[in-house]
Design a protein around this motif. Structure first.
Motif, PDB file in Angstrom:
ATOM      1  N   MET A   1     -89.474  91.974   5.388  1.00  0.00           N
ATOM      2  CA  MET A   1     -89.034  91.040   6.431  1.00  0.00           C
ATOM      3  C   MET A   1     -88.222  89.933   5.787  1.00  0.00           C
ATOM      4  O   MET A   1     -88.733  89.167   5.004  1.00  0.00           O
ATOM      5  CB  MET A   1     -90.263  90.431   7.105  1.00  0.00           C
ATOM      6  N   ILE A   2     -86.928  89.889   6.052  1.00  0.00           N
ATOM      7  CA  ILE A   2     -86.069  88.907   5.381  1.00  0.00           C
ATOM      8  C   ILE A   2     -85.749  87.807   6.377  1.00  0.00           C
ATOM      9  O   ILE A   2     -85.164  88.063   7.431  1.00  0.00           O
ATOM     10  CB  ILE A   2     -84.770  89.585   4.899  1.00  0.00           C
ATOM     11  N   THR A   3     -86.123  86.597   6.091  1.00  0.00           N
ATOM     12  CA  THR A   3     -85.801  85.480   6.987  1.00  0.00           C
ATOM     13  C   THR A   3     -85.128  84.381   6.183  1.00  0.00           C
ATOM     14  O   THR A   3     -85.507  84.110   5.054  1.00  0.00           O
ATOM     15  CB  THR A   3     -87.070  84.889   7.627  1.00  0.00           C
ATOM     16  N   ILE A   4     -84.130  83.777   6.756  1.00  0.00           N
ATOM     17  CA  ILE A   4     -83.480  82.640   6.097  1.00  0.00           C
ATOM     18  C   ILE A   4     -84.265  81.403   6.504  1.00  0.00           C
ATOM     19  O   ILE A   4     -84.381  81.094   7.691  1.00  0.00           O
ATOM     20  CB  ILE A   4     -82.004  82.512   6.543  1.00  0.00           C
ATOM     21  N   ILE A   5     -84.795  80.704   5.527  1.00  0.00           N
ATOM     22  CA  ILE A   5     -85.605  79.533   5.836  1.00  0.00           C
ATOM     23  C   ILE A   5     -84.689  78.318   5.894  1.00  0.00           C
ATOM     24  O   ILE A   5     -83.955  78.050   4.950  1.00  0.00           O
ATOM     25  CB  ILE A   5     -86.684  79.339   4.751  1.00  0.00           C
ATOM     26  N   PHE A  19     -75.936  76.075  -7.646  1.00  0.00           N
ATOM     27  CA  PHE A  19     -75.462  77.441  -7.495  1.00  0.00           C
ATOM     28  C   PHE A  19     -74.062  77.579  -8.056  1.00  0.00           C
ATOM     29  O   PHE A  19     -73.756  78.511  -8.795  1.00  0.00           O
ATOM     30  CB  PHE A  19     -75.511  77.808  -6.009  1.00  0.00           C
ATOM     31  N   ASP A 142     -83.860  78.851 -12.174  1.00  0.00           N
ATOM     32  CA  ASP A 142     -83.636  79.849 -11.129  1.00  0.00           C
ATOM     33  C   ASP A 142     -82.289  79.652 -10.458  1.00  0.00           C
ATOM     34  O   ASP A 142     -81.588  80.620 -10.159  1.00  0.00           O
ATOM     35  CB  ASP A 142     -84.737  79.773 -10.080  1.00  0.00           C
ATOM     36  N   TYR A 143     -81.904  78.402 -10.198  1.00  0.00           N
ATOM     37  CA  TYR A 143     -80.629  78.174  -9.512  1.00  0.00           C
ATOM     38  C   TYR A 143     -79.447  78.513 -10.400  1.00  0.00           C
ATOM     39  O   TYR A 143     -78.383  78.872  -9.908  1.00  0.00           O
ATOM     40  CB  TYR A 143     -80.522  76.730  -9.048  1.00  0.00           C
ATOM     41  N   ILE A 148     -82.380  87.272 -11.446  1.00  0.00           N
ATOM     42  CA  ILE A 148     -83.629  86.864 -12.076  1.00  0.00           C
ATOM     43  C   ILE A 148     -84.462  88.117 -12.294  1.00  0.00           C
ATOM     44  O   ILE A 148     -84.643  88.891 -11.362  1.00  0.00           O
ATOM     45  CB  ILE A 148     -84.386  85.872 -11.177  1.00  0.00           C
TER      46      ILE A 148
ATOM     47  N   ARG B 210     -89.538  80.604  -3.823  1.00  0.00           N
ATOM     48  CA  ARG B 210     -88.217  80.043  -4.130  1.00  0.00           C
ATOM     49  C   ARG B 210     -87.252  81.134  -4.521  1.00  0.00           C
ATOM     50  O   ARG B 210     -86.095  81.156  -4.088  1.00  0.00           O
ATOM     51  CB  ARG B 210     -88.348  79.017  -5.253  1.00  0.00           C
ATOM     52  N   ARG B 211     -87.707  82.063  -5.353  1.00  0.00           N
ATOM     53  CA  ARG B 211     -86.820  83.143  -5.783  1.00  0.00           C
ATOM     54  C   ARG B 211     -86.492  84.075  -4.627  1.00  0.00           C
ATOM     55  O   ARG B 211     -85.380  84.567  -4.516  1.00  0.00           O
ATOM     56  CB  ARG B 211     -87.469  83.928  -6.923  1.00  0.00           C
ATOM     57  N   ASP B 213     -86.269  83.157  -1.562  1.00  0.00           N
ATOM     58  CA  ASP B 213     -85.313  82.387  -0.783  1.00  0.00           C
ATOM     59  C   ASP B 213     -83.913  82.478  -1.380  1.00  0.00           C
ATOM     60  O   ASP B 213     -82.930  82.720  -0.683  1.00  0.00           O
ATOM     61  CB  ASP B 213     -85.784  80.930  -0.781  1.00  0.00           C
ATOM     62  N   LEU B 214     -83.830  82.320  -2.692  1.00  0.00           N
ATOM     63  CA  LEU B 214     -82.545  82.398  -3.385  1.00  0.00           C
ATOM     64  C   LEU B 214     -81.927  83.772  -3.208  1.00  0.00           C
ATOM     65  O   LEU B 214     -80.731  83.911  -2.967  1.00  0.00           O
ATOM     66  CB  LEU B 214     -82.742  82.135  -4.880  1.00  0.00           C
ATOM     67  N   GLN B 215     -82.771  84.795  -3.349  1.00  0.00           N
ATOM     68  CA  GLN B 215     -82.278  86.163  -3.207  1.00  0.00           C
ATOM     69  C   GLN B 215     -81.713  86.393  -1.819  1.00  0.00           C
ATOM     70  O   GLN B 215     -80.684  87.022  -1.650  1.00  0.00           O
ATOM     71  CB  GLN B 215     -83.430  87.150  -3.437  1.00  0.00           C
ATOM     72  N   ASN B 216     -82.424  85.867  -0.809  1.00  0.00           N
ATOM     73  CA  ASN B 216     -81.970  86.079   0.560  1.00  0.00           C
ATOM     74  C   ASN B 216     -80.666  85.373   0.829  1.00  0.00           C
ATOM     75  O   ASN B 216     -79.844  85.835   1.609  1.00  0.00           O
ATOM     76  CB  ASN B 216     -83.019  85.555   1.549  1.00  0.00           C
ATOM     77  N   ARG B 217     -80.490  84.202   0.198  1.00  0.00           N
ATOM     78  CA  ARG B 217     -79.305  83.411   0.487  1.00  0.00           C
ATOM     79  C   ARG B 217     -78.072  83.910  -0.244  1.00  0.00           C
ATOM     80  O   ARG B 217     -77.001  83.982   0.315  1.00  0.00           O
ATOM     81  CB  ARG B 217     -79.553  81.964   0.058  1.00  0.00           C
ATOM     82  N   PHE B 218     -78.219  84.209  -1.537  1.00  0.00           N
ATOM     83  CA  PHE B 218     -77.036  84.345  -2.372  1.00  0.00           C
ATOM     84  C   PHE B 218     -76.824  85.717  -2.984  1.00  0.00           C
ATOM     85  O   PHE B 218     -75.779  85.970  -3.526  1.00  0.00           O
ATOM     86  CB  PHE B 218     -77.091  83.322  -3.512  1.00  0.00           C
ATOM     87  N   ILE B 220     -76.354  89.820  -3.395  1.00  0.00           N
ATOM     88  CA  ILE B 220     -75.776  90.910  -2.620  1.00  0.00           C
ATOM     89  C   ILE B 220     -76.888  91.838  -2.166  1.00  0.00           C
ATOM     90  O   ILE B 220     -76.804  92.480  -1.144  1.00  0.00           O
ATOM     91  CB  ILE B 220     -74.804  91.742  -3.489  1.00  0.00           C
ATOM     92  N   PRO B 222     -80.632  91.510  -1.479  1.00  0.00           N
ATOM     93  CA  PRO B 222     -81.807  90.645  -1.414  1.00  0.00           C
ATOM     94  C   PRO B 222     -83.105  91.428  -1.567  1.00  0.00           C
ATOM     95  O   PRO B 222     -83.251  92.505  -1.005  1.00  0.00           O
ATOM     96  CB  PRO B 222     -81.736  90.020  -0.025  1.00  0.00           C
ATOM     97  N   GLU B 223     -84.020  90.849  -2.314  1.00  0.00           N
ATOM     98  CA  GLU B 223     -85.313  91.491  -2.495  1.00  0.00           C
ATOM     99  C   GLU B 223     -86.389  90.466  -2.280  1.00  0.00           C
ATOM    100  O   GLU B 223     -86.335  89.372  -2.833  1.00  0.00           O
ATOM    101  CB  GLU B 223     -85.428  92.005  -3.936  1.00  0.00           C
ATOM    102  N   VAL B 224     -87.377  90.831  -1.481  1.00  0.00           N
ATOM    103  CA  VAL B 224     -88.513  89.942  -1.301  1.00  0.00           C
ATOM    104  C   VAL B 224     -89.490  90.215  -2.427  1.00  0.00           C
ATOM    105  O   VAL B 224     -89.777  91.359  -2.745  1.00  0.00           O
ATOM    106  CB  VAL B 224     -89.185  90.208   0.057  1.00  0.00           C
TER     107      VAL B 224
END
Lengths: 153, 641
Positions: A1-5, A19, A142-143, A148, B210-211, B213-218, B220, B222-224
């Motif tokens: 489940m992918i959600t943008i927070i 970034f 991380d940023y 990662i 946090r990671r 979140d970063l994956q989802n945002r930026f 190509i 994304p992995e939870v």
């Protein structure tokens, strides 16, 4: 489940800056490798009129101008151009019998080599520090990262 | 060419089958994270391989940890050796590639609890500011037999072997190749095992979220990396509550009867939790069955609210969420509606007829609370003991309401296998006479069932009195041991797990309890299927007060079933920690437990050759190939000349 927070604007800016800083690292490396090679190929075609790297048949003025262009090009954050400069013109500058343009070519090669060593030193230091401390830096680490690794700190 | 490739692949998979023996019945230990730590086990991304060695005696332990010549070892651990001291020595050694624990009753120690000695000590009610002398189990150590293994972080995989046939396969492989002959080391080739259980999440929940979140945002791709532990609480009430009216319910004074719905163990999705959880669930279900008819005929002034909380093993996920919703006016009632609370803890192992009532000494310093509790108890008693770990503690954190926790223990748990794989039917003394079929076992009245029925009767009568009902109706309230149907719960697993599942949105146990409650408290209606799914179209039905279930009905003689619609006031409420709603992943007040994600978990065994042979063979092949190339290159020269 992918959600943008959703996050606040201030945090968003901070994330964006970090970034971009991280992406700048990758941009540098991509630029350095790809544009460097591109320039090398293009200049070869443009300046010599043919696509073979044959300095033997080039007049000395053309050699000098080529050397200068590569030296100046390297200042655009393209140390590969300096590397190519050094490797290509080393024989010309130091191992051939003297001709009028040679001292200038020699100075360009020396300066290119200096710039190259500086770049290598800076990059090696930064890469070593980053690889060693990334996990310890937590959020900032991380940023700054592009990918990662999964399952390890 | 495609055909050729396919043929090659068939060949390659059959070669693979000849080399590897895949072990199907294995249970892994996975990584869980909270705000500050990671617990559980991790393997490397391409699996951990080690030479098999069975740990049966002390000399085996020495062989593995110091003297064996073929490290790293994959330890097959007999049940007797699965304790803290051995596992810590394995953890600190670099010669152990992984552990496979044999789960059986032979050699099982007298007690084994991998949980901590003080469960949920940081999220209970006792802290520096409230009953500080009782905090951190200063007053009473509830689980003194706890060795804390479930909360350690292992860097090698730990699997459980539950299938006896599979264990035999491993033993045979070990005996054929790896056994020591006359004290000398075994020779290559040796039997080896490879365990894959690579976990994606690291460090703690804050980092992991946090990671993600970063994956989802930026990224190509994304992995939870991890998911919060979540499921549903089940609740019902004797008088229906309007589900669409949130916040304070006017003219409602509610007595809450609660128990927990979950358990855990060292391994993933294994939690028989017989004494820890099943005893409470079954008792509360029997209480509801006993109490419900009387409350419909002679309703007491106060409403009785029954609640089954999910996720209590992991810092009170369900109860903290319900309290949070109540405080935010996002639930059918709020804290002002709550009159008192009665919780059923572990009640399965009563010795004789004793049952202990625990209350909170700090809140009882308040006179009004004290008188309520004494009335609840029926007599005054010493109050120097703190409350055991219970959902009631989360309610106390929000408001000092009077309440009791019932348990079969006074100072520390009588459950010697608390939150472990061995807390099963045998631990609860549920035994059937030999020769009963499973169907007969379902209706047989075991001693344990009778004991729990007694507790249920007591709880039901107390609740009725607490709700202001009249004493003359008390004799009608009796729990029937036949309804106290434990055996069906004893095969289930009570681990909370993660959100939506393959077979429906909620955990199977949650659904099961929901439907049993609907059966006990609901009424059969003659609605059709489409009406049952959209009851708001009918004026006689009220979707706010009731929920409607379309059930398949009992199987008749010729095997057909006649489905029908049941109307009941049973509802599910989301049980996910408020920390994830508030996005406070490092919260100290709420549960922050998440479970890591992984790609594949499997195990296989095969024979390995010596390290030198492994290195030399490819080198030899290379050498012959280059020699061939040289010869073929020189043939031109050789033959032309």
């Amino acid at each position: 489940m992918i959600t943008i927070i959703p996050i606040s604007l201030q945090q968003s800016c901070r994330v964006a800056v970090l970034f971009c800083l991280g992406r700048w690292q990758q941009c540098c490396s991509i630029l350095i490798s790809s544009v460097g090679y591109l320039c090398m190929d293009l200049s070869r075609v443009f300046f010599t009129g043919n696509s073979t790297m044959n300095l033997e048949r080039m007049p000395n003025e053309e050699k000098l101008s080529l050397c200068r262009r590569y030296y100046l090009g390297g200042f655009a954050f393209l140390p590969f151009l300096w590397l190519v400069n050094v490797l290509w013109f080393f024989k010309e500058a130091f191992l051939k019998p003297a001709y009028t343009e040679q001292p200038q070519i020699k100075s360009y090669i020396k300066k290119s080599a200096l710039g190259l060593i500086l770049w290598v030193a800076v990059l090696t230091t930064w890469i070593t520090i980053f690889q060693h401390f990334r996990a310890r830096w937590g959020e900032v680490g991380d940023y700054l990262s592009f990918t990662i690794p999964l399952g390890t700190a | 060419m495609l055909k050729g490739l396919m043929f090659l692949c068939v060949l390659c998979s059959s070669v693979e089958q000849k080399i590897y023996v895949v072990l199907n019945e294995t249970v892994p230990c996975v990584r869980l994270l909270n705000a500050t730590h990671q617990i559980g086990c991790q393997s490397s991304i391409s699996g951990d391989t080690g030479v098999l060695h069975v740990l049966e005696t002390e000399s085996d332990l020495d062989w593995i940890l110091s003297s064996g010549p073929h490290p790293p070892y994959m330890v097959i651990m007999e049940t007797a050796f699965f304790n803290r001291s051995v596992m810590m020595r394995m953890k600190n050694s670099s010669r152990v590639a992984g552990v496979a624990v044999i789960i059986s009753k032979t050699g099982l120690a007298d007690n084994f609890s991998p949980h901590t000695t003080c469960p949920n000590q940081n999220t209970g009610v006792y802290s520096e500011s409230y009953g500080s002398d009782l905090a951190n189990c200063n007053g009473t150590v509830w689980n003194p037999l706890g060795n804390g293994l479930s909360y350690e972080d292992f860097s090698f995989p730990v699997f459980a072997l539950k299938d006896e046939n599979q264990t035999q396969v491993l033993r045979k492989c070990y005996e054929d190749h790896n056994q020591r002959v006359n004290g000398s080391a075994p020779q290559y080739p040796l039997c080896a095992m490879q365990l894959f259980s690579h976990m994606h999440a690291v460090t703690d929940t804050v980092t992991c979220m946090r990671r993600t979140d970063l994956q989802n945002r930026f990224s190509i791709n994304p992995e939870v990396l991890c998911d919060p532990l979540s499921d549903f609480n089940v609740w019902t009430s004797t008088r229906p509550l309007n589900n669409s009216a949130k916040g304070h319910a006017a003219d409602e004074s509610v007595v809450i009867a609660a128990t927990r719905l979950d358990g855990r163990s060292f391994f993933w999705e294994q939690a028989p939790a017989a004494e820890g959880t099943v005893s409470g669930i079954v008792t509360l279900l029997a209480t509801i069955q006993a109490l419900y008819p009387v409350t419909q005929e002679a309703p007491p002034p106060r409403n009785i609210f029954f609640s089954f909380f999910q996720g209590e093993a992991f810092d009170y996920i369900g109860s903290s969420k319900m309290v949070y919703d109540m405080e935010k006016n996002d639930f059918v009632i709020d804290m002002n509606n709550v009159h008192s609370m009665l919780e059923i803890g572990q009640v399965g192992l009563r010795s004789g007829r004793s049952l202990w009532m625990h209350s909170d000494p700090v809140s009882r310093q308040n006179k009004s609370v004290d008188t309520e509790v004494s009335e609840e108890e029926g007599k005054l008693s010493l109050f120097s003991h703190p409350l055991p770990p219970s959902s009631f503690q989360r309610f106390l954190r929000a408001r000092r309401i009077p309440g009791l926790v019932l348990a079969d223990h006074n100072t520390s748990f009588t459950n010697r296998y608390y939150e472990s794989m061995y807390d099963d039917a045998e631990n609860l003394n549920v035994t059937y006479p030999p020769g009963l079929t499973p169907d007969e076992q379902l209706v047989y009245e075991t001693d344990a069932a009778k004991s729990l029925a007694e507790v249920a009767t007591l709880v039901a009568r107390s609740l009725y009195l607490q709700a202001g009902g009249e004493e003359k109706n008390l004799n009608n309230i009796t729990a029937d041991p036949k309804i106290v149907n434990i055996s069906v719960f004893l095969t289930a697993s009570f681990y909370i797990g993660l959100g939506p599942r393959v077979h429906g949105p909620a955990h199977s146990v949650t659904r099961f309890v929901q439907y049993i409650l609907a059966n006990l408290t609901g009424t059969v209606t003659n609605l059709t299927e489409s009406q049952c799914q959209n009851p708001s179209e009918l004026s006689t039905e009220n979707k706010d007060l009731f929920s409607y279930f379309w059930v398949s009905g009992p199987a008749s003689v010729n095997g057909t079933r006649e489905p029908f619609c049941v109307r009941a006031s049973v509802r599910l409420s989301k049980a996910v920690s408020p920390a994830f709603e508030l996005l406070e992943y490092g919260s100290r007040n709420y549960s922050t437990w998440t479970e890591s994600r992984w790609k594949s978990i499997r195990a296989r065994i095969f024979l390995v050759a010596s390290r030198e042979l492994e290195v030399m063979q490819p080198a030899l092949v290379e050498l012959t190939e280059t020699k061939q190339k040289n010869i073929s290159a020189k043939t031109e020269i050789m033959f032309i000349k």
